[in-house]
Design a protein around this motif. Sequence first.
Motif, mmCIF file in Angstrom:
data_model
loop_
_atom_site.group_PDB
_atom_site.id
_atom_site.type_symbol
_atom_site.label_atom_id
_atom_site.label_comp_id
_atom_site.label_asym_id
_atom_site.label_seq_id
_atom_site.Cartn_x
_atom_site.Cartn_y
_atom_site.Cartn_z
ATOM 1 N N THR A 1 52.348 -2.938 -38.131
ATOM 2 C CA THR A 1 51.287 -1.934 -38.036
ATOM 3 C C THR A 1 49.988 -2.632 -37.641
ATOM 4 N N VAL A 2 48.990 -1.842 -37.341
ATOM 5 C CA VAL A 2 47.671 -2.415 -37.057
ATOM 6 C C VAL A 2 47.160 -3.164 -38.279
ATOM 7 N N ASP B 1 42.465 -0.568 -28.857
ATOM 8 C CA ASP B 1 41.757 0.555 -28.243
ATOM 9 C C ASP B 1 41.144 0.188 -26.891
ATOM 10 N N ASP B 2 41.168 -1.086 -26.544
ATOM 11 C CA ASP B 2 40.554 -1.573 -25.308
ATOM 12 C C ASP B 2 41.639 -2.015 -24.322
ATOM 13 N N ALA B 3 42.307 -1.067 -23.714
ATOM 14 C CA ALA B 3 43.395 -1.361 -22.778
ATOM 15 C C ALA B 3 42.880 -1.795 -21.403
ATOM 16 N N ASP B 4 41.583 -1.720 -21.188
ATOM 17 C CA ASP B 4 41.015 -2.078 -19.886
ATOM 18 C C ASP B 4 40.818 -3.579 -19.710
ATOM 19 N N VAL C 1 51.546 -4.827 -28.101
ATOM 20 C CA VAL C 1 51.758 -3.544 -28.786
ATOM 21 C C VAL C 1 51.489 -3.734 -30.276
ATOM 22 N N ALA C 2 51.064 -2.654 -30.921
ATOM 23 C CA ALA C 2 50.715 -2.729 -32.337
ATOM 24 C C ALA C 2 51.941 -2.848 -33.238
ATOM 25 N N PRO D 1 33.696 -13.750 -29.289
ATOM 26 C CA PRO D 1 33.876 -13.697 -30.747
ATOM 27 C C PRO D 1 35.151 -12.923 -31.095
ATOM 28 N N LEU D 2 35.853 -13.390 -32.093
ATOM 29 C CA LEU D 2 37.066 -12.724 -32.545
ATOM 30 C C LEU D 2 36.694 -11.376 -33.145
ATOM 31 N N PRO D 3 37.288 -10.290 -32.640
ATOM 32 C CA PRO D 3 36.996 -8.979 -33.227
ATOM 33 C C PRO D 3 37.379 -8.945 -34.701
#
Length: 150
Positions: free
Chosen positions: A25-26, A62-65, A85-86, A52-54
């Motif tokens: 899971t996330v 959420d940032d597929a771009d 993938v999560a 920086p590490l999120p």
Amino acid sequence: MLYQDLVFELEVDGSLRDIYAFKTTVDDWNRLLSLSSSLGKAAYFCDGDEAPLPSTANSIFDDADHSHLLRINLGGLFINTHFFVADEIELDLDPREITSQADLDLVLNFCAKIGQEIKRDIVITPENLPEVIYLCYLADQDKWQRLERP
């Protein structure tokens, strides 16, 4: 696990070895992110640039771009994840970097720490062959198991 017993599994054949945790899971990814700095020297890259590490994996998924990479340096051994993938943690490593028992121990300890943290089994496979399991860390038993060779 003894290095000399894993010649087949660590054969340098031009491919990587993958490390998987399935049905994740996330929240599991968040635990991996939190743990990453204690596993080794962690570096995060967005579109190839160090950043920086999120603080959460949600922002990455959420940032597929953009492309994402977390690289953990275990003292000359590099383990990478690309956040594909999560529901599956997939990391990779180059078997050319595993040249001794000490190197193997670093990898196995790294995997065991992740397995203990997310409470899931961890498997090591040939690149892109998650169904061909070479080694499995059984989280509930805190032990490694070597599976039959293909």
